[in-house]
Structures are given as C-alpha cells and as structure tokens.
Design a protein around this motif. Sequence first.
Motif, short mmCIF file in Angstrom:
data_model
loop_
_atom_site.label_atom_id
_atom_site.label_comp_id
_atom_site.label_asym_id
_atom_site.label_seq_id
_atom_site.Cartn_x
_atom_site.Cartn_y
_atom_site.Cartn_z
N VAL A 60 -20.83 -2.30 -1.69
CA VAL A 60 -21.05 -3.03 -0.43
C VAL A 60 -20.19 -4.28 -0.34
CG1 VAL A 60 -23.41 -2.18 -0.14
CG2 VAL A 60 -23.01 -4.23 -1.52
N ALA A 61 -19.20 -4.41 -1.23
CA ALA A 61 -18.36 -5.61 -1.24
C ALA A 61 -17.11 -5.46 -0.39
CB ALA A 61 -17.96 -5.96 -2.67
N ASN A 62 -16.76 -4.23 -0.01
CA ASN A 62 -15.49 -4.01 0.67
C ASN A 62 -15.48 -4.52 2.11
OD1 ASN A 62 -14.08 -2.36 -1.49
ND2 ASN A 62 -15.96 -1.19 -1.20
N GLU A 63 -16.57 -4.25 2.82
CA GLU A 63 -16.60 -4.65 4.24
C GLU A 63 -16.45 -6.16 4.42
OE1 GLU A 63 -18.41 -0.60 3.92
OE2 GLU A 63 -18.61 -2.48 2.81
N PRO A 64 -17.20 -7.01 3.71
CA PRO A 64 -16.99 -8.45 3.88
C PRO A 64 -15.60 -8.90 3.47
CG PRO A 64 -18.59 -8.01 2.13
CD PRO A 64 -18.36 -6.74 2.86
N TRP A 65 -15.01 -8.25 2.48
CA TRP A 65 -13.65 -8.59 2.09
C TRP A 65 -12.66 -8.22 3.20
CZ3 TRP A 65 -11.28 -11.47 -1.42
CH2 TRP A 65 -9.92 -11.28 -1.62
N LEU A 66 -12.81 -7.05 3.77
CA LEU A 66 -11.91 -6.59 4.84
C LEU A 66 -11.99 -7.47 6.07
CD1 LEU A 66 -12.55 -2.75 4.51
CD2 LEU A 66 -10.43 -3.95 3.94
N GLN A 105 -8.19 -5.07 -2.83
CA GLN A 105 -7.32 -6.23 -2.60
C GLN A 105 -5.85 -5.82 -2.50
OE1 GLN A 105 -7.80 -9.51 -5.30
NE2 GLN A 105 -6.01 -10.59 -4.54
N ALA A 106 -5.39 -4.96 -3.41
CA ALA A 106 -4.01 -4.50 -3.36
C ALA A 106 -3.75 -3.72 -2.07
CB ALA A 106 -3.69 -3.64 -4.57
N ALA A 107 -4.70 -2.91 -1.64
CA ALA A 107 -4.55 -2.16 -0.41
C ALA A 107 -4.44 -3.09 0.79
CB ALA A 107 -5.73 -1.20 -0.23
N VAL A 108 -5.28 -4.12 0.82
CA VAL A 108 -5.25 -5.07 1.93
C VAL A 108 -3.91 -5.80 1.98
CG1 VAL A 108 -6.19 -7.28 2.71
CG2 VAL A 108 -7.73 -5.40 2.15
N GLU A 109 -3.38 -6.18 0.84
CA GLU A 109 -2.08 -6.85 0.82
C GLU A 109 -0.99 -5.96 1.42
OE1 GLU A 109 -1.55 -7.96 -3.24
OE2 GLU A 109 -3.01 -9.60 -3.14
N ASP A 110 -1.05 -4.67 1.12
CA ASP A 110 -0.09 -3.73 1.69
C ASP A 110 -0.33 -3.54 3.19
OD1 ASP A 110 1.91 -1.80 1.87
OD2 ASP A 110 0.58 -0.17 1.26
N LEU A 111 -1.58 -3.34 3.58
CA LEU A 111 -1.89 -3.09 4.99
C LEU A 111 -1.54 -4.28 5.87
CD1 LEU A 111 -5.32 -1.31 4.47
CD2 LEU A 111 -3.25 -0.24 5.35
N THR A 112 -1.87 -5.49 5.43
CA THR A 112 -1.62 -6.66 6.27
C THR A 112 -0.14 -6.97 6.40
OG1 THR A 112 -1.98 -8.08 4.33
CG2 THR A 112 -3.86 -7.74 5.83
N SER A 113 0.69 -6.38 5.56
CA SER A 113 2.12 -6.62 5.67
C SER A 113 2.74 -5.93 6.88
CB SER A 113 2.83 -6.16 4.40
OG SER A 113 2.83 -4.74 4.27
N VAL A 114 2.02 -4.93 7.44
CA VAL A 114 2.60 -4.18 8.56
C VAL A 114 1.65 -3.99 9.74
CG1 VAL A 114 4.28 -2.94 7.15
CG2 VAL A 114 1.99 -1.97 7.47
N LEU A 115 0.36 -4.26 9.55
CA LEU A 115 -0.61 -3.97 10.60
C LEU A 115 -1.21 -5.25 11.16
CD1 LEU A 115 -2.56 -0.99 8.98
CD2 LEU A 115 -0.77 -0.88 10.72
N PRO A 116 -1.46 -5.31 12.48
CA PRO A 116 -2.08 -6.48 13.07
C PRO A 116 -3.57 -6.56 12.74
CG PRO A 116 -1.80 -4.78 14.73
CD PRO A 116 -1.11 -4.28 13.49
#
Length: 322
Positions: free
Chosen positions: A107-113, A84-95
């Motif tokens: 197996v929980a990461n892919e549906p979250w991403l 979750q913390a990684a996604v918050e960082d990534l979505t701040s700069v990546l489309p």
Amino acid sequence: MRWMVYGAGAVGGVLGGLLHEAGRDVVLVARGPHLDALRRDGLTLASPEGTRSIDVPAAGDAREALGADGPVTVLLAVKSHQTQAAVEDLTSVLPASTPVVSLQNGVANEPWLLRFFADVQGVCVMMPTGHLEPGVVEQHSAPVPGILDVGRYPGGTDATSRAVAAAFRDAGFVSEPRPDVMAWKHRKLMMNLGNAVQACCAPGPAADDLAGRAVAEGEAALAAAGIPVVGVAQDRERRGDLLRVAPVAGRERAGGSSWQSLRRGTGSIETDYLNGEVVRLGRLHGVPTPANALLQATARRLAATGGVPGSVPAADLLARLG
C-alpha cells in the motif's frame, strides 16, 4: 489511448498480453534477458488453455515505449522496491497529468506516485500468475485470469477508473471501479504477509503458525492505526469461485511472487513493503511486530545471498520468537 505496461513480469506480462489480444494499443516495458526474449520471440503466454505467442511490442524504458505517439495510461506492475526507479524513468518523459495505475502488492506505492502524478489509481490484484524464465509468463486461472478492481487514490472513482476497468473487462478480467480500493488493498496486504513464509520456509504446521502470527500482528497494527480494511468474509465473497486455478501443461505453480523472486535469483524481494509495512505501522502506533520484523529480515538476507526458496526451517524462526 495507448497502454504502457511498465514491468512485464508475471502480472504485467499476462495483463499486457491479454490487453493486446483484446485489440488495445499496448507496449510492454521490460529489461535484460526478458526484454531480449520479448523482442526476439514475442511474449509466450502459458495458461490452462494452452501456450501461445503474442506479438506485443516491447521497449527497454519509458522514452522508447512512448515513441512519437501519445498520450498513454501507465499500468505500473513492477515490485514495490522498484517503484522509485520506475518513477524516475517515467517522469523523464511523461507529464504530471498522465494516469498511473498501480498493479502492485502493498500500500506504499500509491502515496509515493502521488508526489509525481496527479491521477493515481490503485488496483486490488487477485491474479495467480508466474514468471520464471525470460519471455514467458504464466496465467494459472482460467477462463477468468483474475479480478482487478480499481479506484482513484486516496479514494473515490472517476473517468479514469471506469476506463481502466472497462479495458480490463475487455481483456477477460473481472473488474469494477471501487471508491474504497485501498481498504481492499489493505486486506490483500494481510494475505501477502505469508509470502515471506512461503518464500523462506517449507510448508508445514510450523510455517502455518508463523504466517498466522504475522497476520495477527498485521491486523493489530491496522486497528491501532485506524486504517479501514475490508473484512475477510467480504473479500472471500468477492473472490467467490471466479478464480479457478488449473494445471498449466509442463509447468508447476510452486510459489507466489516473493518465492518467484528467490527462484529467479533477482537479488531482491518486496517483503520490505509487505511485512515491512506492518513493522512500520507497529513502530508508529506502539504495536509489537516481532514475527513480521523477523520475516522481513530473513527474506531480505535470503534474497541478497542467493538463498534457495524454502531453505529456512520455520521451527527455527518460531524458536527465535519464543
């Protein structure tokens, strides 16, 4: 294409270093003392073939890693509880169109991403690695460092799958696109249920019994949920004799990823997404999962209190299960 390896620990560090040596444009994302060591000394990669320093760029977050260049493919190699913390960082700069490749247990990461990125790829990681000190990662299999089969989530393969597999092969890994990669990851999940036992308990018959109970519960939960999973024999055939674990001079491979989390004193552990995944499925489908629930709670407590790996008697846990 640039490759942003987000999470430069055991798996991400070894993969990022080998991709860099293969001529790929790679940047590692790390934090704390590990990042400081990477910036100061480069990445130290210890393997059965020797120890070397790899001068691969390192950054502290996605914005710094992206720089003025782009686009990138993200190779996500943080622990599941850090997604979750990684996604918050990534979505701040990546489309949202950015390919994100999950090199993570569970197996929980892919549906979250998929909530945030349209092109999500899962990887079944078979890769004996270690990371116990800042700036240093360990590759314990040679000459093949690992098997990294990849497929699009929730199913199928595409141009991204093929490009990622090709890059992994260039770096010395065995890799191919697999349309059913999540079935392979569910088999890996069953294998990872023993991580908590290895982290918390000393080896022995009681520990083996405890791990066997956890796997039996996991198999029952998957069956009740109707989730496709690759069979043990098929998984064994895929591995074959490709992974040849050998000594790394001056270093001992004492435990897997969960054991390493306790050994480094990180204060957290990913068993909520391994044993906890079985507990979740059991609650959804009416399957008792007492061994996994106990291991999940025990590992979390040990991590939070700075407990020593192997300090919980497996016999005591078995007695609590009855």
